[in-house]
Design a protein around this motif. Structure first.
Motif, PDB file in Angstrom:
ATOM      1  N   GLU A 131       0.729  -1.171   0.037  1.00  8.60           N
ATOM      2  CA  GLU A 131       0.180  -0.074  -0.029  1.00  8.60           C
ATOM      3  C   GLU A 131       1.114   1.356   0.040  1.00  8.60           C
ATOM      4  O   GLU A 131       2.035   1.320   0.743  1.00  8.60           O
ATOM      5  CB  GLU A 131      -0.985  -0.030   1.237  1.00  8.60           C
ATOM      6  CG  GLU A 131      -1.770   1.151   0.987  1.00  8.60           C
ATOM      7  CD  GLU A 131      -2.967   1.090   2.522  1.00  8.60           C
ATOM      8  OE1 GLU A 131      -3.826   1.631   2.594  1.00  8.60           O
ATOM      9  OE2 GLU A 131      -2.576   0.253   3.307  1.00  8.60           O
ATOM     10  N   ILE A 133       0.738   5.299   0.696  1.00 15.61           N
ATOM     11  CA  ILE A 133      -0.172   6.509   1.381  1.00 15.61           C
ATOM     12  C   ILE A 133       0.563   7.599   1.166  1.00 15.61           C
ATOM     13  O   ILE A 133       1.634   7.910   1.772  1.00 15.61           O
ATOM     14  CB  ILE A 133      -0.313   5.928   2.852  1.00 15.61           C
ATOM     15  CG1 ILE A 133      -1.006   4.545   2.999  1.00 15.61           C
ATOM     16  CG2 ILE A 133      -1.237   6.959   3.691  1.00 15.61           C
ATOM     17  CD1 ILE A 133      -0.863   4.217   4.382  1.00 15.61           C
ATOM     18  N   THR A 134      -0.084   8.758   0.833  1.00 12.60           N
ATOM     19  CA  THR A 134       0.517  10.202   0.529  1.00 12.60           C
ATOM     20  C   THR A 134       0.133  10.655   1.858  1.00 12.60           C
ATOM     21  O   THR A 134      -0.516  10.419   2.833  1.00 12.60           O
ATOM     22  CB  THR A 134      -0.238  10.780  -0.392  1.00 12.60           C
ATOM     23  OG1 THR A 134      -1.696  10.955  -0.293  1.00 12.60           O
ATOM     24  CG2 THR A 134       0.039  10.168  -2.021  1.00 12.60           C
ATOM     25  N   ASP A 137      -3.583  11.373   2.247  1.00 16.42           N
ATOM     26  CA  ASP A 137      -4.216  10.131   2.587  1.00 16.42           C
ATOM     27  C   ASP A 137      -4.066  10.180   4.241  1.00 16.42           C
ATOM     28  O   ASP A 137      -4.883   9.868   4.857  1.00 16.42           O
ATOM     29  CB  ASP A 137      -3.634   8.847   1.935  1.00 16.42           C
ATOM     30  CG  ASP A 137      -3.978   9.001   0.307  1.00 16.42           C
ATOM     31  OD1 ASP A 137      -4.846   9.572   0.140  1.00 16.42           O
ATOM     32  OD2 ASP A 137      -3.083   8.295  -0.291  1.00 16.42           O
ATOM     33  N   ARG A 140      -6.178  12.373   6.119  1.00  9.90           N
ATOM     34  CA  ARG A 140      -7.587  12.098   6.219  1.00  9.90           C
ATOM     35  C   ARG A 140      -7.711  10.785   7.256  1.00  9.90           C
ATOM     36  O   ARG A 140      -8.691  10.615   8.028  1.00  9.90           O
ATOM     37  CB  ARG A 140      -8.133  11.604   4.820  1.00  9.90           C
ATOM     38  CG  ARG A 140      -8.252  12.979   4.196  1.00  9.90           C
ATOM     39  CD  ARG A 140      -9.216  12.598   2.853  1.00  9.90           C
ATOM     40  NE  ARG A 140      -8.241  11.711   1.934  1.00  9.90           N
ATOM     41  CZ  ARG A 140      -7.193  12.382   1.039  1.00  9.90           C
ATOM     42  NH1 ARG A 140      -7.267  13.645   0.847  1.00  9.90           N
ATOM     43  NH2 ARG A 140      -6.679  11.729  -0.012  1.00  9.90           N
ATOM     44  N   ARG A 141      -6.812   9.782   7.156  1.00  9.04           N
ATOM     45  CA  ARG A 141      -6.851   8.606   8.078  1.00  9.04           C
ATOM     46  C   ARG A 141      -6.679   9.077   9.517  1.00  9.04           C
ATOM     47  O   ARG A 141      -7.267   8.400  10.456  1.00  9.04           O
ATOM     48  CB  ARG A 141      -5.825   7.671   7.517  1.00  9.04           C
ATOM     49  CG  ARG A 141      -6.116   7.147   6.232  1.00  9.04           C
ATOM     50  CD  ARG A 141      -5.040   5.847   6.080  1.00  9.04           C
ATOM     51  NE  ARG A 141      -5.446   5.199   4.712  1.00  9.04           N
ATOM     52  CZ  ARG A 141      -4.731   4.102   4.261  1.00  9.04           C
ATOM     53  NH1 ARG A 141      -4.455   3.390   5.091  1.00  9.04           N
ATOM     54  NH2 ARG A 141      -5.129   3.930   2.812  1.00  9.04           N
ATOM     55  N   ASP A 272     -13.553  13.151   8.000  1.00  6.26           N
ATOM     56  CA  ASP A 272     -11.857  12.960   7.681  1.00  6.26           C
ATOM     57  C   ASP A 272     -11.418  14.252   7.863  1.00  6.26           C
ATOM     58  O   ASP A 272     -10.079  14.565   7.321  1.00  6.26           O
ATOM     59  CB  ASP A 272     -11.965  12.420   6.301  1.00  6.26           C
ATOM     60  CG  ASP A 272     -12.507  13.395   5.268  1.00  6.26           C
ATOM     61  OD1 ASP A 272     -12.836  14.570   5.732  1.00  6.26           O
ATOM     62  OD2 ASP A 272     -12.390  13.083   4.096  1.00  6.26           O
TER      63      ASP A 272
END
Length: 689
Positions: A131, A133-134, A137, A140-141, A272
């Motif tokens: 995976e 993830i930027t 990203d 938001r997570r 988010d």
């Protein structure tokens, strides 16, 4: 006559910084003088690299451990049990009055600066799932997780214990805890229920985060039952938040309605975005427990602004962090190495990091090199234990099928690296071009203390070189007097530094007695490690002072004897301990892993290892005698397939001594493989001990 540790080995090979590396390095040689001129002002400049909601009004305060006499001691105060005067509890503060949010500095500010498309994490799971993830990203997570935590009643100051493997959710949840100002305590996912229970109870945690299972050595292993056992009698746990990692591979997950919550359910409806609060510079960030190999584990407390300042600067300076780097620190996320040099240091600098869930030989011994090639890793930071293991797996060098040409910098952490392992790492993994940043530090120091600046420092294989700018270390004798070049003694830190631990959770007296009492008169922090200066003033770590062996009045370092053994081509790795001897008081027992391949049918046969001992013992004892001197020649030399190591890569030498002397083994919960001591015991039995 003051006691010192004898200086035995010498190393004369030197590696200057490559010219191109030095020209583009983040830090130049002038950094040492700038820091020495005014260390507090130096750290203020580094604090300016962060985003603050409110600037500090006082850069630093320090109250050392001082004798309590007169009215300070209180009525009826008596000296301590050792006859020494009672001491006050030392207290340090950095950037007093300042307010910030640690997680905002690690994620949100990069997105706000237009770097949301930068990759934050490349994740590689042990089974091969991947995976990317930027930072957008990740923001938001983290926001969803922070909202989910608040929905479970977690507020600033609450303690949250995290019992997860190396997966993205571990990072997300940890940063979410920081986002809301709660205090996290990460626990290695391989620890027993009893070890987890201690940490839950000691912190008074309100929430435990765990998983249904995790992947270990190619298999899915259930975890939730361990977590349930750990919290079954907890008076403080309100919820158990469960990450779904192995799913149907670990069926029949135990579940307590009303207490247990699936992480994916908790974040499903969570917004988010999350409005972060800002917290005081000394607000606690995390509690990290020492391994507990001797006595009750200590919950070392780190706070926010000072810790983040030093974590961020040291990652940028010592690892020469560039925006184009792909950085990989191989530590498990529960260890302090990963707190500082996976989580807070790299993310505060907007770095792209690799994390890998599994073991380095699953499904084959080249897995790490495969990962380096796949992601174009430029900086690879790992443990000497793994490097020595690579030497046994690849005795003829790495196969040419691995393209490691992207690597420009290497690093080591965990314990002192043997010179021969250093050279092997430099030549085989670094292609003879990548400087090695050999770092010394501890859970208690929070960040690297001794390490080279890779564009500045001339390297010597096996030496961590010098203290980083802004920090003063000394090697002293029993009385606290600095030893001359060419001598060894006790490693201390003179003064304070921003990332230092502020205490032991719930036990301030233990903080004082463990670290500040021995050299209270000088105001030194006692690290518990031995070290030496060579003729040029380079610092060489000699291991824990508890591991120093006293043979007929000679105080010898286990690290130096191990390095002599590893320099022989027949030895891949060595562990040296002091054992009881009726004549000399203590004698040297050396456990060695051979560098050659062992047939599978022989590996489990104790008699086979005893036969190897008869083949190698005289050869290796003579080699040590030539390299160091007859006084360092091991009395016992035992050939073994593996050594007991903690998950952070340290050899647990205490267990080796217990095995030779026939003592009951203590706590083994922090071992990578708890079967190793029993296998060594069988080999000792086969050789008649």
């Amino acid at each position: 006559m003051p006691l010192t540790i004898e200086n035995l080995l010498s190393e004369n090979r030197v590696y200057p910084p490559p010219a191109g590396f030095a020209e583009a390095a983040n830090v130049d040689a002038g950094e040492y003088d700038r820091a020495a001129a005014d260390p507090v002002a130096f750290w203020e400049r580094q604090a300016g690299r962060l985003d603050w909601a409110e600037r500090w009004h006082t850069a630093h305060t320090w109250e050392p451990a001082l004798p309590l006499d007169g009215p300070l001691a209180g009525p009826g105060a008596e000296p301590g049990a050792d006859g020494q005067p009672l001491l006050s509890i030392p207290a340090a503060e950095w950037f007093v009055g300042g307010r910030l949010n640690v997680a905002v500095n690690c994620v949100d500010r990069h997105v706000d600066a237009g770097q949301g498309d930068t990759v934050a994490i490349h994740f590689e799971g042990e089974p091969g799932d991947r995976e990317t993830i930027t930072y957008a990203d990740l923001q938001r997570r983290v926001a969803r997780a922070a909202n989910a935590l608040e929905a479970l009643g977690i507020v600033a100051g609450d303690r949250v214990v995290v019992y997860l493997p190396v997966i993205p959710e571990t990072i997300v949840i940890t940063l979410a805890i920081a986002h809301i100002g709660a205090i996290h305590s990460l626990v290695f996912g391989g620890f027993s229920a009893e070890a987890l229970k201690f940490r839950v109870e000691d912190t008074g945690a309100k929430l435990l985060v765990t998983s249904d299972g995790q992947f270990r050595r190619g298999a899915a292993v259930a975890v939730k039952a361990n977590a349930d056992e750990a919290v079954s009698a907890s008076a403080t746990i309100e919820h158990v938040l469960v990450v779904r990692r192995t799913g149907d591979l670990t069926p029949d997950i135990p579940w307590q309605q009303g207490r247990d919550v699936w992480f994916h359910d908790a974040i499903a409806a969570a917004p988010d975005t999350h409005a972060a609060q800002n917290f005081d510079s000394e607000h606690p960030l995390f509690i990290i427990y020492t391994s507990g190999t001797t006595g009750r584990p200590k919950g070392v407390v780190h706070t926010s602004a000072g810790y983040l300042t030093q974590a961020s600067w040291s990652h940028w300076a010592a690892f020469d962090a560039k925006p184009t780097d792909v950085y990989w620190c191989t530590a498990d996320l529960a260890w302090v190495t990963a707190h500082t040099y996976v989580l807070y240091g790299p993310f505060s600098n907007g770095a792209t990091s690799v994390i890998y869930e599994g073991t380095p030989n699953t499904p084959h011994t080249g897995r790490h090199f495969e990962i380096i090639e796949r992601y174009g890793v430029t900086t690879y930071y790992t443990a000497p234990t793994l490097i020595r293991t690579f030497m046994t797996w690849f005795p003829d060098g790495l196969p040419p099928r691995f393209d490691l040409s992207t690597l420009r910098l290497l690093g080591t952490v965990g314990e002192a690296i043997n010179p021969e392992a250093w050279v092997w790492f430099h030549q085989n993994v670094g292609g003879g071009r990548a400087p090695i940043v050999d770092t010394w530090w501890q859970s208690e120091t929070g960040a690297a203390v001794i390490a080279p600046l890779p564009g500045v420092t001339v390297l010597k294989p096996g030496s961590a070189t010098f203290a980083l700018p802004g920090i003063t270390v000394r090697i002293v004798d029993e009385q606290g007097v600095q030893v001359p070049n060419g001598s060894g003694g006790y490693l201390v830190i003179d003064g304070t530094w921003p990332a230092m631990a502020r205490g032991v959770w719930g036990d301030p007296q233990r903080f004082r007695d463990s670290y500040w009492k021995k050299y209270a008169a000088q105001g030194y922090f006692f690290a518990g490690d031995g070290a030496k200066y060579d003729a040029d003033g380079y610092i060489w770590l000699l291991g824990r002072v508890d591991d120093v062996i006293n043979v007929s009045g000679h105080r010898l370092s286990t690290i130096e004897i191990e390095s002599a053994l590893v320099s022989h081509p027949s030895v891949g790795e060595a562990g040296v301990v002091g054992v009881t001897d009726p004549v000399t008081g203590e004698a040297i027992a050396a456990f060695v892993i051979p560098s050659r391949d062992v047939a599978v049918q022989d590996a489990g046969d104790p008699a086979f290892w005893a036969s190897l001992e008869s083949e190698l013992s005289a050869l290796l004892r003579a080699h040590v005698s030539r390299e160091i001197g007859p006084i360092a020649k091991p009395r016992d030399l035992i050939v073994v397939p593996d050594l007991p190591k903690t998950r952070s890569g340290k050899i647990m030498r205490r267990l080796l001594g217990d095995l030779v002397d026939g003592r009951t083994l203590g706590d083994t919960t922090s071992l990578q493989d708890e079967s190793v001591p029993s296998r060594i015991a069988a080999i000792l039995g086969a050789r008649g001990r």
